[in-house]
Design a protein around this motif. Structure first.
Motif, mmCIF file in Angstrom:
data_model
loop_
_atom_site.group_PDB
_atom_site.id
_atom_site.type_symbol
_atom_site.label_atom_id
_atom_site.label_comp_id
_atom_site.label_asym_id
_atom_site.label_seq_id
_atom_site.Cartn_x
_atom_site.Cartn_y
_atom_site.Cartn_z
ATOM 1 N N SER A 1 91.043 -32.080 4.291
ATOM 2 C CA SER A 1 90.382 -31.060 3.432
ATOM 3 C C SER A 1 91.412 -30.218 2.678
ATOM 4 O O SER A 1 91.058 -29.532 1.450
ATOM 5 C CB SER A 1 89.896 -30.190 4.336
ATOM 6 O OG SER A 1 90.566 -29.484 5.323
ATOM 7 N N SER A 2 92.691 -30.203 3.110
ATOM 8 C CA SER A 2 93.608 -29.352 2.275
ATOM 9 C C SER A 2 94.492 -30.259 1.134
ATOM 10 O O SER A 2 95.205 -29.624 0.292
ATOM 11 C CB SER A 2 94.864 -28.713 2.922
ATOM 12 O OG SER A 2 95.445 -29.735 4.015
ATOM 13 N N SER A 3 94.386 -31.728 1.358
ATOM 14 C CA SER A 3 94.918 -32.239 0.384
ATOM 15 C C SER A 3 94.860 -32.202 -1.056
ATOM 16 O O SER A 3 95.784 -32.134 -1.832
ATOM 17 C CB SER A 3 94.645 -34.035 0.812
ATOM 18 O OG SER A 3 95.861 -34.726 0.065
ATOM 19 N N ALA A 4 93.280 -32.031 -1.522
ATOM 20 C CA ALA A 4 93.227 -31.914 -2.822
ATOM 21 C C ALA A 4 93.812 -30.848 -3.428
ATOM 22 O O ALA A 4 94.215 -30.637 -4.395
ATOM 23 C CB ALA A 4 91.543 -31.987 -2.835
ATOM 24 N N SER A 5 93.540 -29.552 -2.495
ATOM 25 C CA SER A 5 94.038 -28.131 -3.200
ATOM 26 C C SER A 5 95.731 -28.343 -3.346
ATOM 27 O O SER A 5 96.328 -27.863 -4.026
ATOM 28 C CB SER A 5 93.739 -27.085 -2.248
ATOM 29 O OG SER A 5 94.231 -27.383 -1.002
ATOM 30 N N GLN A 6 96.473 -29.035 -2.223
ATOM 31 C CA GLN A 6 97.706 -29.424 -2.373
ATOM 32 C C GLN A 6 98.205 -29.797 -3.663
ATOM 33 O O GLN A 6 99.227 -29.516 -4.359
ATOM 34 C CB GLN A 6 98.312 -29.696 -1.168
ATOM 35 C CG GLN A 6 98.202 -28.763 0.221
ATOM 36 C CD GLN A 6 98.722 -29.535 1.349
ATOM 37 O OE1 GLN A 6 98.759 -30.595 1.542
ATOM 38 N NE2 GLN A 6 99.129 -28.924 2.294
ATOM 39 N N HIS A 7 97.425 -30.860 -3.990
ATOM 40 C CA HIS A 7 97.770 -31.731 -4.947
ATOM 41 C C HIS A 7 97.441 -30.976 -6.291
ATOM 42 O O HIS A 7 98.302 -31.084 -7.361
ATOM 43 C CB HIS A 7 97.080 -33.220 -5.050
ATOM 44 C CG HIS A 7 97.918 -34.071 -3.962
ATOM 45 N ND1 HIS A 7 97.589 -34.264 -2.823
ATOM 46 C CD2 HIS A 7 98.859 -35.163 -4.321
ATOM 47 C CE1 HIS A 7 98.397 -35.234 -2.259
ATOM 48 N NE2 HIS A 7 99.100 -35.782 -3.152
ATOM 49 N N LEU A 8 96.449 -30.384 -6.382
ATOM 50 C CA LEU A 8 96.266 -29.483 -7.582
ATOM 51 C C LEU A 8 97.247 -28.484 -7.792
ATOM 52 O O LEU A 8 97.738 -28.113 -9.074
ATOM 53 C CB LEU A 8 94.607 -28.826 -7.502
ATOM 54 C CG LEU A 8 93.951 -28.478 -8.803
ATOM 55 C CD1 LEU A 8 94.072 -29.611 -9.833
ATOM 56 C CD2 LEU A 8 92.574 -28.092 -8.525
ATOM 57 N N LEU A 9 97.786 -27.844 -6.831
ATOM 58 C CA LEU A 9 98.922 -26.979 -6.722
ATOM 59 C C LEU A 9 100.136 -27.546 -7.417
ATOM 60 O O LEU A 9 100.753 -26.825 -8.324
ATOM 61 C CB LEU A 9 99.175 -26.311 -5.484
ATOM 62 C CG LEU A 9 100.434 -25.461 -5.411
ATOM 63 C CD1 LEU A 9 100.194 -24.093 -6.160
ATOM 64 C CD2 LEU A 9 100.907 -25.132 -3.938
ATOM 65 N N LEU A 10 100.353 -28.632 -6.920
ATOM 66 C CA LEU A 10 101.479 -29.593 -7.604
ATOM 67 C C LEU A 10 101.301 -29.864 -8.947
ATOM 68 O O LEU A 10 102.121 -29.863 -9.878
ATOM 69 C CB LEU A 10 101.610 -30.912 -6.827
ATOM 70 C CG LEU A 10 102.827 -31.880 -7.458
ATOM 71 C CD1 LEU A 10 103.928 -31.386 -7.130
ATOM 72 C CD2 LEU A 10 102.642 -33.263 -6.710
ATOM 73 N N PHE A 11 100.064 -30.196 -9.510
ATOM 74 C CA PHE A 11 99.803 -30.608 -10.734
ATOM 75 C C PHE A 11 99.884 -29.601 -11.896
ATOM 76 O O PHE A 11 100.117 -29.723 -13.142
ATOM 77 C CB PHE A 11 98.470 -31.219 -11.116
ATOM 78 C CG PHE A 11 98.394 -32.743 -10.146
ATOM 79 C CD1 PHE A 11 99.435 -33.486 -10.136
ATOM 80 C CD2 PHE A 11 97.221 -33.057 -9.510
ATOM 81 C CE1 PHE A 11 99.434 -34.605 -9.205
ATOM 82 C CE2 PHE A 11 97.198 -34.111 -8.884
ATOM 83 C CZ PHE A 11 98.386 -34.963 -8.676
ATOM 84 N N ILE A 12 99.168 -28.411 -11.405
ATOM 85 C CA ILE A 12 99.275 -26.865 -12.309
ATOM 86 C C ILE A 12 100.700 -26.442 -12.132
ATOM 87 O O ILE A 12 100.801 -25.290 -12.960
ATOM 88 C CB ILE A 12 98.256 -26.218 -11.948
ATOM 89 C CG1 ILE A 12 98.358 -25.621 -10.490
ATOM 90 C CG2 ILE A 12 96.889 -26.850 -11.798
ATOM 91 C CD1 ILE A 12 97.675 -24.357 -10.677
ATOM 92 N N SER A 13 101.632 -26.497 -11.400
ATOM 93 C CA SER A 13 102.946 -25.652 -11.300
ATOM 94 C C SER A 13 103.672 -25.811 -12.433
ATOM 95 O O SER A 13 103.297 -26.573 -13.386
ATOM 96 C CB SER A 13 103.708 -26.373 -9.854
ATOM 97 O OG SER A 13 104.292 -27.567 -10.174
ATOM 98 N N ALA A 14 104.527 -24.915 -12.371
ATOM 99 C CA ALA A 14 105.558 -25.040 -13.470
ATOM 100 C C ALA A 14 106.503 -26.114 -13.623
ATOM 101 O O ALA A 14 107.232 -26.163 -14.659
ATOM 102 C CB ALA A 14 106.360 -23.596 -13.255
#
Length: 428
Positions: A231-244
């Motif tokens: 369940s946390s995989s989507a949010s962790q990847h979205l964090l990766l994609f929007i990061s600086a």
């Protein structure tokens, strides 16, 4: 197999991390000259480490023996982003890559083009308006931030300015966790950079989870529907994609592009790149070769192995140095010269020998989207502007960590092509 040149030193006292991080390019160049070879050992992060500075060694590390050299599970990327396609190993990494690939190819990639074009127009149309030189790295980083937040999170600067600014600020704080000592300390009136980064991460995750629950459109909606491991995989990847990380990489390459093509002496190169998409691609490849945005990547030897004929014991670190690999004289003639023509000559079809965004089965999953970003921005600049360094004499010595760019932010003056033609002269 031969013994690795160099010395891995002793624990703690023999560690060369500080020297390497201070100037990784000089660190590697000195040792390549000393050992008369492009593979050597030293001690990095208190671990015996093989440094790979040759195309052959990089190919073995990232392609032929990628199953023997794994991502470090204690890497700072794991602390900052969690278990993602970048930080995991083995079957989990393969399954994540399989699930996520559709987001960066085919119709998903094509659907991004209109938004990318609109952001380029909005962010770049006034570069010459003030008639003052621009700090180009900052300008390109802002453009990159708008691109990733709009595409990946459906947050656009014009429509949700407060939320956009909040996320941008949090992403900057979060980024500092990658370049800070991993010490989580918080006392009254002071917090360590790493602690501040973790707090920013928590706030970003709250925003991301809310988006995943309530926004079913675009990239967010598609990502939320993918068959991911937990369940946390989507949010962790979205964090990766929007990061600086992505805006800084884009800003790095675009800064190097504008510097390489600045001034009257490069006018013919600019005109040719504007008229010929194939030549523009060769220019971009040469920019990426000479000024890769990231210094390289690190692995850990899962078993006894070899690189370029040298024995690498189990437990050794292995780091490929993009800057050095890209200047391997056995593959690239006149390796320090900017020669876009090499990509239609001796090095035609050898784009896979670059490792700016990794290479092999663990290469950057978003490299195609990055290519679209870069092509759109570069073409917009070429179609609308001439540009030159302002002032003409600037210190353009590069720093290479955490992202490559001139240590002193360069400033450039832009002149619209329609203005140049109507005035009948150049300002550069």
């Amino acid at each position: 197999m031969s013994k690795l040149p160099g010395n891995a030193g002793v624990a703690v006292l023999g560690d060369k991390s500080l020297e390497f991080y201070r100037d990784p390019v000089s660190f590697c160049r000195q040792r390549v000259d000393k050992h008369r070879g492009r593979v050597f050992q030293s001690r990095l992060l208190n671990r015996p480490t093989v440094f790979v500075c040759s195309v052959r060694g990089m190919r073995e590390l990232l392609w032929e023996k990628s199953n023997m050299f794994l991502k470090d599970p204690t890497d700072l990327m794991t602390n900052m982003y969690g278990d993602t396609v970048v930080t995991t190993n083995g079957e989990e990494a393969c399954l994540l890559r399989l699930s996520l690939t559709s987001l960066f190819t085919g119709s998903c990639l094509e659907s991004s083009r209109d938004y990318i074009t609109s952001v380029c127009e909005r962010c770049l149309k006034d570069l010459s308006l003030s008639r003052q030189p621009k700090c180009i790295y900052s300008a390109f980083k802002s453009l990159g931030t708008e691109l990733v937040l709009g595409l990946f999170l459906n947050v656009q600067a014009e429509e949700q300015p407060e939320l956009f600014q909040e996320i941008t600020h949090l992403c900057t704080l979060h980024w500092h966790g990658l370049i800070s000592a991993p010490v989580n300390v918080k006392v009254p009136m002071w917090s360590s950079g790493f602690s501040t980064a973790l707090e920013a991460r928590a706030k970003l995750m709250d925003i991301i989870k809310d988006k995943l629950e309530n926004d079913k459109q675009g990239f967010v909606g598609t990502l939320g529907s993918l068959p991911l491991p937990n369940s946390s995989s989507a949010s962790q990847h979205l964090l990766l994609f929007i990061s600086a990380l992505i805006p800084k990489a884009l800003a790095s390459l675009l800064t190097s592009f504008t510097l390489a093509l600045s001034g009257n002496e490069q006018e013919e190169t600019r005109r040719r790149a504007m008229a010929d998409p194939d030549y523009l691609q060769r220019v971009q490849l040469e920019v990426q070769r000479l000024w890769p945005p990231f210094i390289g990547g690190r692995r850990i030897a899962e078993q006894d192995s070899s690189i370029a004929g040298f024995h690498v014991p189990k437990g050794y670190g292995a780091i490929y140095i993009s800057h050095s690999v890209h200047r391997d004289p056995e593959v690239f003639e006149q390796p320090d010269n900017f020669l876009p023509e090499r990509w239609s000559g001796r090095n035609a079809g050898q784009e896979h020998l670059l490792c700016s965004f990794g290479s092999g089965p663990r290469s950057c999953i978003g490299s195609k989207l990055t290519e679209v970003f870069l092509k759109e921005v570069c073409m917009y600049l070429l179609k609308h502007y001439d540009w030159c360094l302002d002032p003409p004499s600037q210190d353009l010595e590069y720093k290479w960590l955490p992202v490559s760019r001139p240590a002193n932010p360069p400033t450039i003056s832009f002149t619209r092509l329609d203005q140049t033609r109507s005035d009948g002269n150049h300002t550069c």
